[in-house]
Design an enzyme around this catalytic site. Structure first.
Site, PDB file in Angstrom:
ATOM      1  N   ALA A 150       2.282  19.621  17.270  1.00  0.00           N
ATOM      2  CA  ALA A 150       1.074  19.154  16.606  1.00  0.00           C
ATOM      3  C   ALA A 150      -0.151  19.941  17.043  1.00  0.00           C
ATOM      4  O   ALA A 150      -1.069  20.160  16.265  1.00  0.00           O
ATOM      5  CB  ALA A 150       0.858  17.664  16.892  1.00  0.00           C
ATOM      6  N   ASP A 168     -17.281  -1.156   9.844  1.00  0.00           N
ATOM      7  CA  ASP A 168     -18.052  -2.361   9.510  1.00  0.00           C
ATOM      8  C   ASP A 168     -18.852  -2.860  10.708  1.00  0.00           C
ATOM      9  O   ASP A 168     -20.007  -3.286  10.554  1.00  0.00           O
ATOM     10  CB  ASP A 168     -17.115  -3.469   9.028  1.00  0.00           C
ATOM     11  CG  ASP A 168     -16.566  -3.212   7.637  1.00  0.00           C
ATOM     12  OD1 ASP A 168     -17.137  -2.368   6.922  1.00  0.00           O
ATOM     13  OD2 ASP A 168     -15.561  -3.855   7.268  1.00  0.00           O
ATOM     14  N   ASN A 206     -12.505   7.562   1.298  1.00  0.00           N
ATOM     15  CA  ASN A 206     -13.509   8.435   1.904  1.00  0.00           C
ATOM     16  C   ASN A 206     -13.140   9.899   1.678  1.00  0.00           C
ATOM     17  O   ASN A 206     -12.059  10.348   2.063  1.00  0.00           O
ATOM     18  CB  ASN A 206     -13.621   8.130   3.397  1.00  0.00           C
ATOM     19  CG  ASN A 206     -14.753   8.886   4.065  1.00  0.00           C
ATOM     20  OD1 ASN A 206     -14.691  10.097   4.230  1.00  0.00           O
ATOM     21  ND2 ASN A 206     -15.788   8.161   4.460  1.00  0.00           N
ATOM     22  N   TYR A 253      -2.019   4.919   6.880  1.00  0.00           N
ATOM     23  CA  TYR A 253      -2.520   3.703   6.254  1.00  0.00           C
ATOM     24  C   TYR A 253      -3.814   3.328   6.967  1.00  0.00           C
ATOM     25  O   TYR A 253      -3.800   2.907   8.127  1.00  0.00           O
ATOM     26  CB  TYR A 253      -1.461   2.607   6.357  1.00  0.00           C
ATOM     27  CG  TYR A 253      -1.918   1.222   5.987  1.00  0.00           C
ATOM     28  CD1 TYR A 253      -2.836   1.004   4.972  1.00  0.00           C
ATOM     29  CD2 TYR A 253      -1.406   0.106   6.648  1.00  0.00           C
ATOM     30  CE1 TYR A 253      -3.232  -0.275   4.639  1.00  0.00           C
ATOM     31  CE2 TYR A 253      -1.794  -1.170   6.319  1.00  0.00           C
ATOM     32  CZ  TYR A 253      -2.717  -1.361   5.312  1.00  0.00           C
ATOM     33  OH  TYR A 253      -3.122  -2.630   4.986  1.00  0.00           O
ATOM     34  N   ALA A 254      -4.937   3.515   6.291  1.00  0.00           N
ATOM     35  CA  ALA A 254      -6.248   3.296   6.886  1.00  0.00           C
ATOM     36  C   ALA A 254      -7.006   2.247   6.080  1.00  0.00           C
ATOM     37  O   ALA A 254      -7.420   2.508   4.946  1.00  0.00           O
ATOM     38  CB  ALA A 254      -7.040   4.608   6.916  1.00  0.00           C
ATOM     39  N   HIS A 285       0.841  -1.214   0.000  1.00  0.00           N
ATOM     40  CA  HIS A 285       0.000   0.000   0.000  1.00  0.00           C
ATOM     41  C   HIS A 285       0.869   1.255   0.000  1.00  0.00           C
ATOM     42  O   HIS A 285       0.579   2.229  -0.713  1.00  0.00           O
ATOM     43  CB  HIS A 285      -0.909   0.007   1.234  1.00  0.00           C
ATOM     44  CG  HIS A 285      -2.214  -0.719   1.060  1.00  0.00           C
ATOM     45  ND1 HIS A 285      -3.190  -0.299   0.188  1.00  0.00           N
ATOM     46  CD2 HIS A 285      -2.698  -1.837   1.650  1.00  0.00           C
ATOM     47  CE1 HIS A 285      -4.231  -1.118   0.259  1.00  0.00           C
ATOM     48  NE2 HIS A 285      -3.956  -2.062   1.133  1.00  0.00           N
ATOM     49  N   ASP A 303       1.696  11.212  26.342  1.00  0.00           N
ATOM     50  CA  ASP A 303       2.313  11.555  25.051  1.00  0.00           C
ATOM     51  C   ASP A 303       3.826  11.581  25.201  1.00  0.00           C
ATOM     52  O   ASP A 303       4.484  12.576  24.897  1.00  0.00           O
ATOM     53  CB  ASP A 303       1.776  12.900  24.568  1.00  0.00           C
ATOM     54  CG  ASP A 303       2.124  13.183  23.105  1.00  0.00           C
ATOM     55  OD1 ASP A 303       2.519  12.240  22.394  1.00  0.00           O
ATOM     56  OD2 ASP A 303       1.988  14.343  22.678  1.00  0.00           O
ATOM     57  N   ARG A 345       6.485  25.161  17.033  1.00  0.00           N
ATOM     58  CA  ARG A 345       5.157  24.645  16.730  1.00  0.00           C
ATOM     59  C   ARG A 345       5.180  23.133  16.786  1.00  0.00           C
ATOM     60  O   ARG A 345       5.981  22.487  16.121  1.00  0.00           O
ATOM     61  CB  ARG A 345       4.681  25.101  15.352  1.00  0.00           C
ATOM     62  CG  ARG A 345       3.337  24.464  14.993  1.00  0.00           C
ATOM     63  CD  ARG A 345       2.624  25.118  13.868  1.00  0.00           C
ATOM     64  NE  ARG A 345       1.360  24.421  13.606  1.00  0.00           N
ATOM     65  CZ  ARG A 345       0.440  24.854  12.780  1.00  0.00           C
ATOM     66  NH1 ARG A 345       0.615  25.983  12.133  1.00  0.00           N
ATOM     67  NH2 ARG A 345      -0.662  24.167  12.590  1.00  0.00           N
TER      68      ARG A 345
END
Length: 522
Positions: A339, A159, A252, A127-128, A110, A439, A337
């Site tokens: 996220a 699903d 999507n 990667y979805a 992919h 995090d 900066r």
């Protein structure tokens, strides 16, 4: 690398059987999808479908082909019965044609077809797909996983929700269509560093009494915002300035829009492959097989056993000669900066302001900014009282914290074993105080002399739960594995410091291993 000619690729990890031939570009593509009569995918039924249509699909793919130089197949990850069906066919074809056999990792395929189709050289990859949700980047001969789902993949999440409402398979396109008529309702939002989890979100969505279009809209908005947030965290952490979206869920349009907005706000480039390359397809196996063959990466018949749990970071990427890069772009001394926020350094301290995110629904965005700002200020103060090095808090507003400016080096630029041991000791002290950071990346620590100062507590919580502590350790381990060639040495030093500082360290490290296993292919 020498040109090798045309390669036949066969993909069959789950519900779609597909074959393709690739030369310099796509020569042919043929597919046949298994559609379960009800419920989800039944592995044996899917394998039976693949076996029944295999000859026709491959014959169609070969109709316009010249001489085949190699046969590539999806070796894993995937559903065992489906993989074995495809593996048997690939071995037989390679033997009968007298050509090399190439075992391709489905996830890496992919990524590679995404790089080919977009022209991006060294992107962060979201990667979805049905069974996978990962954020990856390339470094030193492997694709490193910066973050991933800790329970189910985004496609499986959609699903499961669709099946609950008796919607057809696959659920993603139906949910997307219904979402166009919906409005926002609050649903659980679960981000753990650069990892994420969907089970709680899906359970809440299934239990919601709101109109179905509203639930579909909010399920998409929440799940996709989580995916985009962790992608942005990877961009901020690594300093890379390209991002691509791959995998079946990537078709999507709302997810594509959200990623485009995020990258635009960061000044990064974003692209998506053509639709024919997004879902599981033979083209990605054929293309990746071809570049693997060019680099001499083939397998013998005894080595060709399928691997349903084949991880993308287990693949030796011999076809890429460059090292890849992380941490190349240092920011100015006046404005940093990350996220989530901008930090302005001035004479009166460090002013951290959380930024509005154009990709997130305004209600969700506003609530996250408010909650994370308040929690960060409160928990920084609590950690400092417990003796953990943190900045001094001077003032707090709805989206801004004024705090002490910490002079030192961001740890990701200067990390060594001695510093890693001190990090372990610092986290041990934090966990002993009943605080989980949430995090723990090397972007969120500053080395000041011999001291490690913890910053960015926006995902932190007051808790003594072993799960939250295990996630903390998993995040720092994953950060080291994805960015450092000496990760094992640094992890060993961290564990030494952590065990010396925290009596419950052994149980937490066992839980971290359990959490790591959850990220395997489901």
């Amino acid at each position: 690398m020498p040109r090798v000619g045309q390669v036949l690729g066969i993909e069959g990890t789950a519900w779609n059987l597909s074959a393709a031939v690739f030369d310099e570009d796509l020569v042919s593509l043929s597919s046949s999808a298994y559609s379960p009569p009800k419920g989800g995918i039944h592995p044996r039924e899917a394998a039976q479908h693949h076996a029944a249509v295999l000859k026709d699909v491959i014959t169609s793919a070969l109709a316009d082909a010249d001489e085949i130089a190699g046969v590539a197949f999806s070796q894993g990850p995937g559903l065992g019965p489906c993989l074995r069906t495809v593996g048997t066919a690939a071995r037989s074809l390679a033997l009968s044609l007298g050509v090399p056999l190439i075992g391709v990792n489905h996830c890496v395929a992919h990524i590679e077809i995404g790089r080919f189709a977009t022209g991006f050289a060294d992107p962060i990859v979201l990667y979805a797909s049905g069974a996978n949700t990962q954020v990856l980047g390339y470094l030193n001969g492997r694709y490193r996983i910066f973050g991933e789902t800790l329970d189910i993949g985004i496609g499986n999440a959609l699903d499961k929700f669709a099946r609950h409402h008796a919607l057809p398979h696959p659920g993603g396109p139906v949910v997307e269509e219904l979402a166009r008529k919906g409005s926002y309702i609050p649903l659980p939002y679960t981000v753990k560093g650069m990892d994420l989890a969907f089970s709680g979100l899906v359970s809440a969505a299934k239990d919601s009494a709101a109109p179905l279009p509203d639930v579909c809209y909010s399920l998409q908005e929440t799940a996709f915002a989580m995916c985009v947030e962790v992608t942005e965290r990877a961009l901020a952490h690594t300093g890379k300035d390209e991002a691509i979206l791959v995998g079946g869920v990537g078709v999507n349009s709302r997810l594509q829009e959200m990623l485009s907005v995020m990258c635009g706000e960061r000044g990064a480039s974003f692209s998506v492959p053509e639709r024919k390359y997004m879902g599981d397809n033979g083209a990605m196996i054929a293309y990746t097989g071809r570049i693997m063959l060019e680099s001499g990466q083939t397998i013998s018949i005894p080595q060709s056993r399928v691997n349903p749990a084949y991880r993308s970071d287990q693949v030796e990427v011999t076809w890429r000669r460059e090292a890849g890069s992380v941490f190349d772009r240092r920011q100015s001394d006046e404005m940093l900066r990350g996220a989530e926020a901008e930090v302005e350094l001035s004479g009166d301290g460090a002013r951290k302001r959380r930024l509005k995110k154009g990709y997130r629904h305004p209600i969700l965005d506003s609530e996250l900014i408010r909650e994370r700002t308040r929690a960060e200020a409160r928990i920084i103060a609590s950690a400092r009282r417990a003796g953990v090095p943190t900045p001094v808090i001077m003032d707090v507003t709805r989206d801004t914290i004024l705090m002490e400016e910490i002079r030192g080096d961001i740890l990701k630029y200067v990390l060594d074993p001695a510093s890693a041991e001190e990090v372990g000791a610092t986290i041990g002290k934090l966990h002993g105080a009943g605080i989980a950071h949430g995090d723990l990346t090397t972007s969120n620590m500053i080395k000041r002399g011999d001291q490690i100062v913890l910053i960015d507590f926006g995902l932190s919580q007051i808790t003594s739960e072993i799960e939250a502590r295990g996630v903390d350790i998993h995040v720092i381990f994953q950060t080291l594995e994805s960015t450092r060639p000496d990760a094992d040495l640094l992890k060993e030093a961290f564990v030494k410091g952590y065990c010396n500082a925290f009596p419950g360290a052994g149980d937490v490290l066992v839980r971290e291993h359990e959490i790591e296993l959850r990220g395997r292919y489901l």
